[in-house]
Design a protein around this motif. Structure first.
Motif, PDB file in Angstrom:
ATOM      1  N   UNK A   1      -6.026 -53.394  42.911  1.00  0.00           N
ATOM      2  CA  UNK A   1      -5.573 -52.043  42.565  1.00  0.00           C
ATOM      3  C   UNK A   1      -6.284 -51.003  43.426  1.00  0.00           C
ATOM      4  N   UNK A   2      -7.569 -51.201  43.648  1.00  0.00           N
ATOM      5  CA  UNK A   2      -8.334 -50.297  44.507  1.00  0.00           C
ATOM      6  C   UNK A   2      -7.771 -50.285  45.923  1.00  0.00           C
ATOM      7  N   UNK A   3      -7.382 -51.438  46.408  1.00  0.00           N
ATOM      8  CA  UNK A   3      -6.776 -51.522  47.745  1.00  0.00           C
ATOM      9  C   UNK A   3      -5.474 -50.741  47.805  1.00  0.00           C
ATOM     10  N   UNK A   4      -4.646 -50.862  46.755  1.00  0.00           N
ATOM     11  CA  UNK A   4      -3.376 -50.141  46.730  1.00  0.00           C
ATOM     12  C   UNK A   4      -3.588 -48.633  46.720  1.00  0.00           C
ATOM     13  N   UNK A   5      -4.593 -48.173  46.001  1.00  0.00           N
ATOM     14  CA  UNK A   5      -4.828 -46.729  45.909  1.00  0.00           C
ATOM     15  C   UNK A   5      -5.362 -46.131  47.205  1.00  0.00           C
ATOM     16  N   UNK A   6      -5.693 -46.934  48.161  1.00  0.00           N
ATOM     17  CA  UNK A   6      -6.114 -46.408  49.459  1.00  0.00           C
ATOM     18  C   UNK A   6      -4.935 -45.879  50.262  1.00  0.00           C
ATOM     19  N   UNK A   7      -3.739 -46.298  49.911  1.00  0.00           N
ATOM     20  CA  UNK A   7      -2.536 -45.810  50.588  1.00  0.00           C
ATOM     21  C   UNK A   7      -2.085 -44.503  49.947  1.00  0.00           C
ATOM     22  N   UNK A   8      -1.877 -43.467  50.752  1.00  0.00           N
ATOM     23  CA  UNK A   8      -1.504 -42.141  50.236  1.00  0.00           C
ATOM     24  C   UNK A   8      -0.173 -42.165  49.488  1.00  0.00           C
ATOM     25  N   UNK A   9       0.795 -42.909  50.000  1.00  0.00           N
ATOM     26  CA  UNK A   9       2.110 -42.909  49.366  1.00  0.00           C
ATOM     27  C   UNK A   9       2.077 -43.623  48.019  1.00  0.00           C
ATOM     28  N   UNK A  10       1.315 -44.691  47.939  1.00  0.00           N
ATOM     29  CA  UNK A  10       1.194 -45.366  46.648  1.00  0.00           C
ATOM     30  C   UNK A  10       0.517 -44.434  45.636  1.00  0.00           C
ATOM     31  N   UNK A  11      -0.505 -43.748  46.089  1.00  0.00           N
ATOM     32  CA  UNK A  11      -1.212 -42.806  45.225  1.00  0.00           C
ATOM     33  C   UNK A  11      -0.286 -41.676  44.773  1.00  0.00           C
ATOM     34  N   UNK A  12       0.557 -41.180  45.677  1.00  0.00           N
ATOM     35  CA  UNK A  12       1.525 -40.138  45.308  1.00  0.00           C
ATOM     36  C   UNK A  12       2.566 -40.666  44.322  1.00  0.00           C
ATOM     37  N   UNK A  13       3.017 -41.904  44.525  1.00  0.00           N
ATOM     38  CA  UNK A  13       3.967 -42.487  43.574  1.00  0.00           C
ATOM     39  C   UNK A  13       3.319 -42.608  42.198  1.00  0.00           C
ATOM     40  N   UNK A  14       2.086 -43.069  42.171  1.00  0.00           N
ATOM     41  CA  UNK A  14       1.363 -43.180  40.904  1.00  0.00           C
ATOM     42  C   UNK A  14       1.210 -41.812  40.256  1.00  0.00           C
ATOM     43  N   UNK A  15       0.799 -40.818  41.036  1.00  0.00           N
ATOM     44  CA  UNK A  15       0.566 -39.488  40.475  1.00  0.00           C
ATOM     45  C   UNK A  15       1.856 -38.874  39.932  1.00  0.00           C
ATOM     46  N   UNK A  16       2.951 -39.029  40.658  1.00  0.00           N
ATOM     47  CA  UNK A  16       4.240 -38.515  40.193  1.00  0.00           C
ATOM     48  C   UNK A  16       4.653 -39.215  38.907  1.00  0.00           C
ATOM     49  N   UNK A  17       4.418 -40.502  38.848  1.00  0.00           N
ATOM     50  CA  UNK A  17       4.697 -41.280  37.643  1.00  0.00           C
ATOM     51  C   UNK A  17       3.869 -40.747  36.470  1.00  0.00           C
ATOM     52  N   UNK A  18       2.589 -40.547  36.693  1.00  0.00           N
ATOM     53  CA  UNK A  18       1.666 -40.063  35.669  1.00  0.00           C
ATOM     54  C   UNK A  18       2.079 -38.677  35.168  1.00  0.00           C
ATOM     55  N   UNK A  19       2.363 -37.769  36.077  1.00  0.00           N
ATOM     56  CA  UNK A  19       2.736 -36.398  35.717  1.00  0.00           C
ATOM     57  C   UNK A  19       4.067 -36.390  34.955  1.00  0.00           C
ATOM     58  N   UNK A  20       5.008 -37.216  35.387  1.00  0.00           N
ATOM     59  CA  UNK A  20       6.322 -37.272  34.723  1.00  0.00           C
ATOM     60  C   UNK A  20       6.207 -37.789  33.301  1.00  0.00           C
ATOM     61  N   UNK A  21       5.455 -38.862  33.127  1.00  0.00           N
ATOM     62  CA  UNK A  21       5.309 -39.444  31.792  1.00  0.00           C
ATOM     63  C   UNK A  21       4.591 -38.460  30.859  1.00  0.00           C
ATOM     64  N   UNK A  22       3.542 -37.820  31.352  1.00  0.00           N
ATOM     65  CA  UNK A  22       2.822 -36.851  30.512  1.00  0.00           C
ATOM     66  C   UNK A  22       3.722 -35.688  30.114  1.00  0.00           C
ATOM     67  N   UNK A  23       4.535 -35.205  31.042  1.00  0.00           N
ATOM     68  CA  UNK A  23       5.443 -34.103  30.718  1.00  0.00           C
ATOM     69  C   UNK A  23       6.500 -34.552  29.713  1.00  0.00           C
ATOM     70  N   UNK A  24       7.019 -35.746  29.883  1.00  0.00           N
ATOM     71  CA  UNK A  24       7.986 -36.286  28.930  1.00  0.00           C
ATOM     72  C   UNK A  24       7.374 -36.400  27.538  1.00  0.00           C
ATOM     73  N   UNK A  25       6.155 -36.906  27.475  1.00  0.00           N
ATOM     74  CA  UNK A  25       5.475 -37.056  26.184  1.00  0.00           C
ATOM     75  C   UNK A  25       5.176 -35.683  25.575  1.00  0.00           C
ATOM     76  N   UNK A  26       4.813 -34.711  26.399  1.00  0.00           N
ATOM     77  CA  UNK A  26       4.601 -33.358  25.895  1.00  0.00           C
ATOM     78  C   UNK A  26       5.869 -32.803  25.264  1.00  0.00           C
ATOM     79  N   UNK A  27       7.014 -33.035  25.909  1.00  0.00           N
ATOM     80  CA  UNK A  27       8.293 -32.608  25.330  1.00  0.00           C
ATOM     81  C   UNK A  27       8.616 -33.344  24.044  1.00  0.00           C
ATOM     82  N   UNK A  28       8.288 -34.636  24.009  1.00  0.00           N
ATOM     83  CA  UNK A  28       8.511 -35.407  22.788  1.00  0.00           C
ATOM     84  C   UNK A  28       7.638 -34.884  21.643  1.00  0.00           C
ATOM     85  N   UNK A  29       6.371 -34.597  21.954  1.00  0.00           N
ATOM     86  CA  UNK A  29       5.465 -34.059  20.932  1.00  0.00           C
ATOM     87  C   UNK A  29       6.041 -32.760  20.362  1.00  0.00           C
ATOM     88  N   UNK A  30       6.523 -31.901  21.243  1.00  0.00           N
ATOM     89  CA  UNK A  30       7.092 -30.626  20.784  1.00  0.00           C
ATOM     90  C   UNK A  30       8.304 -30.861  19.891  1.00  0.00           C
TER      91      UNK A  30
END
Length: 156
Positions: free
Chosen positions: A82-111
Motif C-alpha cells: 500500500x505504501x508503494x502504491x501511495x508513492x504514485x501521484x495519480x493513485x493518491x489522487x484517486x484515493x483522495x477523490x474517493x475519500x472526499x466523495x464518500x465523506x460528502x455522501x455520508x454527510x448528506x446521508x447524515x443530514x
C-alpha cells in the motif's frame, strides 16, 4: 483549448480544486442544512456526478501516464504494498477523490437521516464537521446522537 485544460489540471492543481470544490457543499451542509440549495445541490446526485467526472479524468491522466493498473490489487497484500502504491501521484489522487466523495455522501446521508428524528441543527454540526475531517468518528458521533433522539438502540 482542450490541450490547455489538460495541461492546466496537473496533479497538484487537481488536488487543490478537489479540496476547494467540496468546501461549498460542506459549508451548506453545516450552516444551511434546511435550505433549498442544500437540498438540491448537496444531498442530490450533483456533487457525486462532479466528483465522479473528476475521478474519470484522473483515471484518464493515469492511463496516459502509463500507470500500472494491475498493480492496484497488490494493496491487499500488506502495508508495504500500500505504501508503494501511495508513492504514485495519480493513485493518491484517486484515493483522495474517493475519500472526499464518500465523506460528502455520508454527510448528506447524515443530514437526510437527521431530519427524520428532528435532530437540532446546531448539535448536528459537530458530527458533520467530524465526518468531513475524520469520517468514521463523525458517523459514530451521529449514531450516538441519533440514539437519544430516536429513543431506541439499534445496531443497524
Amino acid at each position: 483549448m482542450i490541450e490547455q485544460i489538460y495541461t492546466f489540471f496537473n496533479s497538484e492543481m487537481l488536488y487543490l480544486w478537489i479540496n476547494i470544490g467540496v468546501l461549498p457543499f460542506w459549508l451548506l451542509l453545516i450552516f444551511f442544512p434546511q435550505s433549498h440549495l442544500c437540498k438540491y445541490f448537496v444531498t442530490s446526485i450533483f456533487p457525486i456526478l462532479i466528483l465522479s467526472g473528476v475521478y474519470v479524468f484522473i483515471l484518464y491522466k493515469a492511463y496516459i501516464g502509463a500507470f500500472d493498473f494491475d498493480n492496484n490489487f497488490s494493496l491487499y497484500l500488506g502495508i508495504n504494498y500500500l505504501t508503494e502504491l501511495f508513492k504514485d501521484e495519480y493513485y493518491l489522487l484517486m484515493f483522495w477523490t474517493h475519500f472526499v466523495s464518500i465523506n460528502l455522501f455520508v454527510g448528506g446521508w447524515i443530514l437526510n437521516d437527521s431530519k427524520k428524528y428532528y435532530v437540532n441543527k446546531i448539535l448536528l454540526s459537530l458530527p458533520l464537521i467530524l465526518t468531513y475531517l475524520i469520517g468514521p468518528v463523525g458517523i459514530f458521533l451521529y449514531w450516538i446522537i441519533k440514539i437519544f433522539y430516536s429513543k431506541k438502540f439499534n445496531l443497524y
